[in-house]
Design an enzyme around this catalytic site. Structure first.
Site, mmCIF file in Angstrom:
data_model
loop_
_atom_site.group_PDB
_atom_site.id
_atom_site.type_symbol
_atom_site.label_atom_id
_atom_site.label_comp_id
_atom_site.label_asym_id
_atom_site.label_seq_id
_atom_site.Cartn_x
_atom_site.Cartn_y
_atom_site.Cartn_z
ATOM 1 N N VAL A 160 0.844 -1.206 0.000
ATOM 2 C CA VAL A 160 0.000 0.000 0.000
ATOM 3 C C VAL A 160 0.874 1.250 0.000
ATOM 4 O O VAL A 160 0.598 2.234 -0.678
ATOM 5 C CB VAL A 160 -0.957 -0.012 1.212
ATOM 6 C CG1 VAL A 160 -1.736 1.302 1.312
ATOM 7 C CG2 VAL A 160 -1.928 -1.174 1.118
ATOM 8 N N ALA A 161 1.967 1.202 0.773
ATOM 9 C CA ALA A 161 2.870 2.356 0.855
ATOM 10 C C ALA A 161 3.543 2.641 -0.473
ATOM 11 O O ALA A 161 3.746 3.785 -0.857
ATOM 12 C CB ALA A 161 3.932 2.091 1.922
ATOM 13 N N ASP A 204 -5.736 18.730 -42.822
ATOM 14 C CA ASP A 204 -6.598 18.852 -43.976
ATOM 15 C C ASP A 204 -6.400 20.254 -44.544
ATOM 16 O O ASP A 204 -6.045 21.168 -43.797
ATOM 17 C CB ASP A 204 -8.041 18.693 -43.472
ATOM 18 C CG ASP A 204 -8.951 18.116 -44.528
ATOM 19 O OD1 ASP A 204 -8.435 17.685 -45.556
ATOM 20 O OD2 ASP A 204 -10.177 18.106 -44.301
ATOM 21 N N ILE A 243 2.544 1.980 -3.567
ATOM 22 C CA ILE A 243 1.709 2.369 -4.706
ATOM 23 C C ILE A 243 1.225 3.800 -4.513
ATOM 24 O O ILE A 243 0.585 4.114 -3.513
ATOM 25 C CB ILE A 243 0.491 1.424 -4.840
ATOM 26 C CG1 ILE A 243 0.942 -0.014 -5.037
ATOM 27 C CG2 ILE A 243 -0.395 1.849 -6.002
ATOM 28 C CD1 ILE A 243 -0.161 -1.024 -4.871
ATOM 29 N N ASP A 257 -8.095 17.592 -52.738
ATOM 30 C CA ASP A 257 -8.041 18.530 -53.860
ATOM 31 C C ASP A 257 -6.887 18.177 -54.798
ATOM 32 O O ASP A 257 -6.061 17.318 -54.487
ATOM 33 C CB ASP A 257 -7.857 19.948 -53.306
ATOM 34 C CG ASP A 257 -8.745 20.945 -54.037
ATOM 35 O OD1 ASP A 257 -8.992 20.722 -55.226
ATOM 36 O OD2 ASP A 257 -9.180 21.924 -53.409
ATOM 37 N N THR A 311 -3.228 14.276 1.735
ATOM 38 C CA THR A 311 -2.210 15.289 2.069
ATOM 39 C C THR A 311 -1.172 15.459 0.959
ATOM 40 O O THR A 311 -0.698 16.561 0.729
ATOM 41 C CB THR A 311 -1.516 14.956 3.406
ATOM 42 O OG1 THR A 311 -1.131 13.597 3.403
ATOM 43 C CG2 THR A 311 -2.444 15.199 4.570
ATOM 44 N N ASP A 312 -0.806 14.387 0.243
ATOM 45 C CA ASP A 312 0.122 14.529 -0.895
ATOM 46 C C ASP A 312 -0.603 14.991 -2.149
ATOM 47 O O ASP A 312 -0.033 15.665 -3.005
ATOM 48 C CB ASP A 312 0.800 13.180 -1.212
ATOM 49 C CG ASP A 312 1.977 12.922 -0.301
ATOM 50 O OD1 ASP A 312 2.246 13.777 0.554
ATOM 51 O OD2 ASP A 312 2.623 11.869 -0.434
ATOM 52 N N ARG A 342 -5.125 14.656 -53.630
ATOM 53 C CA ARG A 342 -5.973 13.656 -54.321
ATOM 54 C C ARG A 342 -5.933 12.306 -53.586
ATOM 55 O O ARG A 342 -5.748 11.249 -54.183
ATOM 56 C CB ARG A 342 -5.452 13.482 -55.733
ATOM 57 C CG ARG A 342 -6.442 13.476 -56.859
ATOM 58 C CD ARG A 342 -7.251 14.703 -57.047
ATOM 59 N NE ARG A 342 -8.296 14.479 -58.061
ATOM 60 C CZ ARG A 342 -9.484 15.023 -58.013
ATOM 61 N NH1 ARG A 342 -9.819 15.784 -57.016
ATOM 62 N NH2 ARG A 342 -10.383 14.807 -58.943
ATOM 63 N N GLU A 370 -1.360 5.786 -4.733
ATOM 64 C CA GLU A 370 -2.805 5.732 -5.016
ATOM 65 C C GLU A 370 -3.346 7.063 -5.540
ATOM 66 O O GLU A 370 -4.313 7.098 -6.283
ATOM 67 C CB GLU A 370 -3.593 5.354 -3.743
ATOM 68 C CG GLU A 370 -3.394 3.949 -3.262
ATOM 69 C CD GLU A 370 -2.212 3.821 -2.303
ATOM 70 O OE1 GLU A 370 -2.032 2.730 -1.769
ATOM 71 O OE2 GLU A 370 -1.477 4.812 -2.099
#
Length: 1042
Positions: A304-305, A351, A307, A626, A798-799, A677, A309
């Protein structure tokens, strides 16, 4: 039927065994329906909601989080005592994040699938066919039409299938096929075979394509393809087969996820293995399994730490803020990740019609005869300002404005333009712009008449709606249009027969003619000089034709129209108007009046945008349906090509491109800047070749034909006025259809990426700190310093706030003077990896140190020894090593609170460090980004909230701190700024790219030189705080000497 355009009418009818007058029998219809199916595009079998949801969990980072949540949930289920409820917070929060992520993902996927469904709006609902069961034409559902059906189509109809024309029942048949081929004007069709089997759709003049519109005329044809076998069906198949490219940022984050998962796995296994010796500790009741589960929980906390999140949420917020800024610049972003991709765009395939040009035909030059002397003549040449349909502009001669009513020739020229015309101008009040009603070429003539104002009509005081056709109305009141001789291919002209509204002896019926110069001038016997009629001589004719050829092949490549009159036409009763073959007889003995040259003009601001692209290292390629001459001329005018640049091997038609072998095609895409063309398949092929060179391609388009290439390119850009198919297949829509908006969006994309780099690095260094904290805690045998619910709070809230605020960092001034960044360039280089690893290690060590300080040295703390702290699991009453120590103290919330407070405070300091990658805080103080200051204050307020407001301390397992403890938090946290300043100094002076380490010869290192640029208000603000913090005694040194 393959290559139906190359076959004669008889061959096509014979192939299907059908008679044009009677149509198919019901038996034939039944067999053909069984063989070819319904004439409709099959509904795309979209993924089910469950499939889409499951797809959102295929991302590696998401899977790691999901696994962590599941394990946490199982562990929480078996939790005992007071912690039972709080244990469920962690898996619940993780699952909440994943569900929110999945909802956003599913919503985006559903939007993407709408692109294919939008093609259905081009399917006509009904069709008119001849079949043997009825003697007359019958209306049937378009989906019941089969190959071989004889179909009737007329003006206003939508073509129900791909049809080979068998007979044209009107003078001409005009078809608007712009949605399929990108041609800006309607196309005249015929029934003759086109012998070239490799002809592009634009050249298949005997074919009608499903979904296109009949602009004028009536015709019959035989259906040669239905459903997915039509040209629009092939586009649908191409879109289905096109895989959406992942953006460079998505690829980077995928790579980051893979690396992170490996690192997490290794660290988790390492932590678990390191503690195998502790599995049988008394605290686990002597149970090896309970010990193993306890350390497994710590490993999950570590996952958990590790990753970040908050990263997906912060990236989404930053991109969303970017899209708001872009929307103000008329660039509406449909896909958030594409905002970042814009920043590394290296090629823009644009185009021509409507993007580089205004898509509003306008007359820019015209001439009438001035003097004729024998076989020589002189011309009065005029230029016309204004490049849109707005009736605002002036007529200039020799760069000076002129009054057109002073020239008899211009009065007659304006009369022909107004009367030999079926179009008009209209003011659209909703959009606030003038628009065409009818043909683009004729609208250009209508607009010219308004600018000329040959009868000096009073225009002041008119509303914009009245102003649209004011001058044309004056001319139309003078003469009445009796009938029109429609345009035909053989004579390349059209004419109107007009009679005066107030007949008199001097005013008679007249025929006004306009058409291709070579067709009209060959039938002119006289020329108009002022108000007199002079015989046309070979010398005069040669002079006129040479000017027209120059206009048609010069830098402008103008589309020229000759204007003439027949002063004494035959009476209406003497004409046979039923047979168009006779029209050429009535349009002879003409008097040449003048010539106008028109073009679809480049947008005024495009040339400067193309120049800006060149400075920014971005190649601009024009891709148009064209013809090549017009395309190259526009390229020269806007700066894609130089005025005299040789375009050999730099400009190709679709046919020329097809004739190259694959390696030569690849080489062509490397150098070319103009493709003319072209067909839809060419656009997709060009994108593929560019991608093989690792180019990041932005592709513009507005028609159905553009959709596959829009979907295939990294950035598909649709026009606001384009089709729904193009818009839904694109990542971005230009509200103003303007090329310059793309360049502004690229600039915004570069700024967003720079800011994103800062906050991604900030978040990653934070996570490194958390991993180091948990790893150190486990390796040293300390009690838990941080628990998963606290880590989630830090990572998400907080982050997250300062990270989002870093997205507001101002862009660099020279951002468009640098080449596009390499999409393969890593988010974090070797030096930066070291730098953030160093900072992360300090964060981790400081967090663990704060918890250890409370145990070892704090007043009011247990003052245990380092040995007791690192062997706390062996604490029990009969253990002599823990004599006099209350074992419950190792479960106190204080050390956890100290660790969390240090982590939050140190991250706020780190956010200040991220204000600039290499610039010192002394020179770039925090108030350079006021949003960052605000977010830091808000983050700290939220931290105080969970510390001091019940019942939040219980949920987060923390407790309020006193002043001494807060001073200790600051003492441990502030050195991270000094540490990063040192690393920035090294980067600035020794590692910055292109920086030469040369001692300045002229400037001595005096005090004033060294302090140049320092923000003294910041220094005066921060110094007293630092002195006060470090002069207060907090028993900090006791921790090391105990």
């Amino acid at each position: 039927m393959e290559n139906a355009h190359t076959k004669t009418v008889e061959e096509v009818l014979g192939h299907f065994g059908v008679n044009e007058s009677t149509g198919l029998s019901l038996e034939q219809v039944k067999k053909l329906k069984e063989r070819w199916g319904s004439n409709e595009l099959p509904a795309e079998e979209g993924k089910t909601l469950l499939e889409l949801v499951i797809e959102q969990f295929e991302d590696l980072l998401v899977r790691i989080l999901l696994l962590a949540a599941c394990i946490s949930f199982v562990l929480a289920w078996f939790e005992e005592g007071e912690e039972t409820i709080t244990a469920f917070v962690e898996p619940f929060v993780i699952l909440l994040i994943l569900v929110a992520n999945a909802i956003v993902g599913v919503w985006q996927e559903r939007n993407a699938e709408n692109a294919i469904e939008a093609l259905k709006e081009y399917e006509p609902e009904m069709g008119k066919v001849y079949r043997q069961d009825r003697k007359s034409v019958q209306r049937i559902k378009a989906k019941d039409i089969v190959p071989g059906d004889i179909v009737e189509i007329a003006v206003g109809d939508k073509v129900p299938a791909d049809i080979r024309l068998t007979s044209i029942k009107s003078t001409t048949l005009r078809v608007d096929q712009s949605i399929l081929t990108g041609e800006s004007v309607s196309v005249i069709k015929h029934t003759d075979p086109v012998p070239d089997p490799r002809a592009v759709n634009q050249d298949k003049k005997n074919m009608l394509f499903s979904g296109t519109n009949i602009a004028a005329g009536k015709a019959m044809g035989v259906v040669v393809a239905t459903g997915v076998n039509t040209e629009i069906g092939k586009i649908r198949d191409e879109m289905v087969a096109t895989e959406q490219e992942r953006t460079p940022l998505q690829q980077k984050l995928d790579e980051f996820g893979e690396q992170l998962s490996k690192v997490i796995s290794l660290i988790c296994i390492a932590v678990w293995i390191i503690n195998i010796g502790h599995f049988n500790d008394p605290v686990h009741g002597g149970s090896w399994i309970r010990g193993a589960i306890y350390y497994f929980k710590i490993a999950v906390a570590l996952a958990v730490a590790a990753i970040p999140e908050g990263l997906p949420a912060v990236i989404t917020t930053c991109l969303a803020l970017g899209t708001r800024r872009m929307a103000k610049k008329n660039a509406i972003v449909r896909s958030l990740p594409s905002v970042e991709t814009l920043g590394c765009t290296s090629v823009i395939c644009s185009d021509k019609t409507g993007t580089l040009t205004t898509n509003q035909m306008s007359v820019c030059r015209m001439f009438i005869l001035d003097k004729v002397e024998g076989d020589t003549c002189s011309l009065n040449e005029f230029t016309i300002t204004g490049s849109t349909y707005a009736p605002i502009g002036e007529v200039h001669k020799d760069d000076k404005p002129v009054k057109c009513h002073q020239y008899d020739g211009l009065v007659e020229l304006a009369t022909i333009c107004a009367l030999c015309n079926d179009s008009a101008l209209d003011y659209n009040e909703a959009k606030g712009v003038y628009e065409k009603v009818g043909e683009a070429t004729e609208t250009a003539l209508t607009c010219l008449v308004e600018k000329m104002n040959v009868f000096d009509t009073e225009l002041k005081g008119l509303s914009k709606i009245e102003r649209a056709n004011a001058c044309n109305s004056v001319i139309k009141q003078l003469m009445k249009k009796e009938f029109t001789l429609e345009f035909s291919r053989d004579r390349k002209s059209m004419s109107v027969y007009c009679t005066p509204n107030k007949p008199s002896r001097t005013s008679m019926s007249k025929m006004f003619v306009k058409g291709a110069p070579e067709g009209v001038i060959d039938r002119c016997t006289h020329i108009r000089v002022g108000s007199t009629k002079v015989p046309m001589t070979p010398g005069v004719k040669q002079k006129i034709m040479s000017v027209i050829r120059e206009w048609g092949s010069g830098s402008d490549t103008l589309r020229c129209l000759a204007l003439a009159t027949h002063d004494n036409p035959m009476r209406r009763e003497e004409m046979n108007l039923e047979d168009s073959a006779n029209f050429i007889k009535y349009e002879t003995n003409l008097t040449f009046v003048g010539c106008v040259g028109m073009l679809d003009p480049p947008r005024i601001e495009v040339a400067s945008s193309v120049k800006l692209c060149r400075q920014a290292g971005i190649r601009v390629i024009m891709i148009t349906g064209d013809n090549k001459g017009t395309a190259v001329a526009i390229c020269r005018r806007i700066g894609i090509f130089g005025q005299d640049e040789d375009v050999t091997s730099k400009a190709f038609t679709g046919r020329e491109f097809d004739e190259l072998n694959p390696s030569a095609q690849r080489e062509a895409c490397l150098n070319a800047r103009c493709f003319a063309r072209v067909e839809p398949s060419h656009k997709s092929k060009i994108v593929e070749f560019l991608q093989s060179f690792d180019e990041i391609t932005a592709m513009t388009g507005d028609g159905v034909n553009d959709a596959p290439a829009l979907k295939k390119s990294e950035i598909g850009i649709a026009m606001g006025s384009g089709t729904a198919v193009a818009k839904t297949a694109s990542e971005m829509v230009l509200a103003d259809d303007n090329f310059s908006t793309i360049v502004a969006a690229v600039e915004e994309g570069r700024a967003i990426y720079n800011n994103m780099k800062q906050f991604i690095r900030y978040l990653i260094s934070s996570n490194v700190g958390e991993v180091v904290c948990i790893f150190l805690t486990a390796a040293l045998g300390f009690p838990e310093a941080l628990i998963p619910v606290q880590l989630l709070w830090v990572n998400l809230v907080t982050d997250g706030l300062p990270a989002t605020a870093l997205g507001f960092n101002p862009p660099d001034l020279d951002i468009m003077n640098k080449p596009p960044r390499n999409p393969k360039e890593p988010l974090i280089s070797g030096w930066l990896f070291f730098r953030y690893l160093a900072i992360g290690c300090y964060v981790g060590a400081a967090t663990v140190g704060a918890a250890a300080w409370w145990f070892i040295a704090a007043d009011g703390g247990p003052r245990v020894t380092f040995y007791q702290l690192s062997h706390f699991l062996q604490c029990k009453e009969d253990n002599p090593d823990f004599e006099g120590v209350d074992c419950a103290v190792f479960e106190s919330p204080y050390p956890m609170t100290m660790a969390l407070s240090v982590l939050v405070t140190i991250e706020m300091c780190n956010a200040l460090n991220s204000l600039s990658e290499n610039q010192s805080l002394l020179r770039m103080p925090p108030w350079e980004n006021i949003w960052l200051v605000g977010s830091i204050c808000l983050s700290m307020s939220l931290h105080f909230l969970i510390l001091y407001v019940e019942p939040l301390p219980l949920i987060f397992q923390i407790t309020p701190l006193n002043l001494t403890q807060w001073l200790m938090v600051l003492k441990i946290s502030l050195p991270v700024i000094l540490m990063d300043e040192t690393l920035k100094f090294v980067a600035r002076n020794y590692l910055e790219p292109g920086k030469e380490c040369v001692q300045p010869a002229t400037k001595s290192c005096s005090f004033s030189a060294c302090t140049d640029g320092i923000s003294w208000p910041f220094v005066l603000l921060i110094m007293p705080l630092v002195i006060w913090v470090y002069s207060t005694d907090t028993n900090f040194s006791d921790m090391f000497w105990s």
